[in-house]
Design a protein around this motif. Structure first.
Motif, short mmCIF file in Angstrom:
data_model
loop_
_atom_site.label_atom_id
_atom_site.label_comp_id
_atom_site.label_asym_id
_atom_site.label_seq_id
_atom_site.Cartn_x
_atom_site.Cartn_y
_atom_site.Cartn_z
N VAL A 60 -3.02 -4.72 -2.89
CA VAL A 60 -3.52 -6.02 -3.58
C VAL A 60 -3.68 -7.08 -2.93
O VAL A 60 -4.72 -8.09 -2.58
CB VAL A 60 -3.17 -5.93 -4.86
N GLY B 296 -6.35 -9.71 -6.00
CA GLY B 296 -6.78 -9.61 -7.38
C GLY B 296 -8.32 -9.81 -7.70
O GLY B 296 -8.98 -9.53 -8.93
N THR C 228 -8.95 -6.26 -9.62
CA THR C 228 -7.79 -5.74 -8.78
C THR C 228 -6.49 -6.18 -9.15
O THR C 228 -5.60 -6.00 -8.52
CB THR C 228 -8.47 -5.67 -7.38
N SER D 259 -7.45 -7.70 -1.57
CA SER D 259 -8.41 -8.29 -2.55
C SER D 259 -7.74 -9.53 -3.29
O SER D 259 -8.65 -10.53 -3.72
CB SER D 259 -8.69 -7.26 -3.56
N THR E 295 -2.96 -6.89 -10.52
CA THR E 295 -2.13 -5.93 -11.31
C THR E 295 -0.90 -6.80 -11.52
O THR E 295 -0.63 -7.80 -11.23
CB THR E 295 -1.58 -5.11 -10.05
N MET F 197 -11.38 -1.66 -6.99
CA MET F 197 -10.21 -0.95 -7.20
C MET F 197 -10.26 0.48 -6.51
O MET F 197 -9.23 0.91 -6.12
CB MET F 197 -9.80 -1.04 -8.56
#
Length: 343
Positions: free
Chosen positions: A284, A290, A296, A288, A298, A209
């Protein structure tokens, strides 16, 4: 009794005719989708057919209560995403605001040569596609990427940036010997609110993050720099010179003259930053998805994932409305904190 001015009805009709196209467009493409999404958040619609069919199950507020009160993966994922976003907002908003103000002060200096060049250079990341910059950062922060290559020149073994799920607060506490990240205190792991332990709530943003945070602060500061720059150029030079003649140094002028006059712009920058950081999605999604270990994740990306990947459209839209409520409450709170107390 007040009499109508001749021709007032015709003027009113003409006014409504002029605004009618905008009203129709906003109703069709903004109000109607919002109302439809609100209805979907109260159903168990799977995306097949119309959500207004009688066969679509109506579940009321179950999609909302599942996020806060019911034990399960839905609440755990949502609270994890909220925790991640809280740390993200707490770092990005102050960092980008301070950096933007600092850059504005630099390029507003009349003694600086090449001010136009520096303004363009600082603003350039803000007008570049966030997806393109995210892809570049993937290569820079790769395990064998540019950053780790530079660190290796100094004998430093860089981390696996996008695969490291450890919280930076845990790492800092472990680095000073206060706690062992691999064996946290039992008091912090035995309980906590909303299905997450206190140890998880107090983890800090993950290393992965933090790379996204660095990217976002770099790309957004240029836009806010221009806002601060416009406000700085509206401040009369004579006002600052008068303060200097009265004995105020540079710090005194900045604290007692410049900052108070920048308050409306500061409120605008903080509000826009707060809204944007709670809606973070592009970076994101590209960098990534998440991961790792959902550090990460959101709320905005979770809403997309639940609706368009898990076909849980009710849960996905419920998350989006909870996110909207969070943004409204925090914006009103920020406005109350920064209100003019003299009035």
């Amino acid at each position: 009794m007040r009499q109508r001015r001749p021709g007032a009805a015709r003027e009113n009709l003409a006014g409504w005719l002029f605004v009618a196209p905008v009203v129709v467009i906003l109703t069709l493409f903004m109000l109607a989708p919002i109302l439809m999404a609100m209805w979907v958040s109260l159903t168990d619609w799977n995306g097949q057919g119309s959500p207004f069919r009688a066969s679509v199950p109506f579940v009321g507020f179950d999609n909302y209560t599942r996020l806060f009160t019911e034990e399960g993966l839905a609440r755990q994922d949502f609270m994890t995403s909220v925790r991640n976003n809280i740390y993200y907002v707490a770092i990005v908003v102050p960092a980008q605001t301070v950096l933007a103000l600092g850059l504005a002060l630099v390029v507003n200096n009349r003694l600086l040569r090449g001010r136009t060049f520096f303004r363009a250079a600082f603003f350039f990341p803000s007008v570049t596609s966030s997806v393109a910059i995210s892809v570049v950062f993937l290569f820079v922060f790769a395990n064998s990427g540019t950053l780790n290559g530079l660190l290796s020149l100094f004998g430093i073994d860089g981390p696996q940036w996008f695969a490291d799920s450890r919280g930076v607060l845990h790492l800092l506490l472990g680095g000073v010997g206060l706690v062992d990240p691999d064996a946290p205190p039992e008091a912090l792991t035995s309980g906590g609110p909303f299905g997450l332990s206190w140890w998880e709530w107090l983890s800090g943003p993950s290393v992965a993050m933090m790379t996204i945070i660095v990217l976002v602060v770099w790309t957004t500061s240029g836009t806010f720099m221009l806002m601060f720059l416009a406000a700085l150029q509206d401040i009369p030079v004579t006002l600052e010179e008068a303060a200097m003649l009265d004995g105020a140094g540079r710090r005194g002028v900045f604290r007692h003259v410049t900052l108070p006059l920048l308050k409306p712009t500061l409120f605008l920058v903080l509000t826009l930053g707060l809204i944007a950081t709670w809606q973070v999605f592009d970076q994101v999604y590209v960098m990534s998805q998440g991961n790792p270990a959902k550090t990460t994740l959101t709320p905005a990306f979770l809403s997309y994932r639940e609706a368009f990947r898990g076909f849980e459209y009710g849960t996905g839209t419920a998350i989006s409305f909870v996110l909207f409520f969070i943004i409204v409450v925090l914006t009103l709170l920020q406005r109350w904190v920064m209100r003019d107390r003299r009035s």
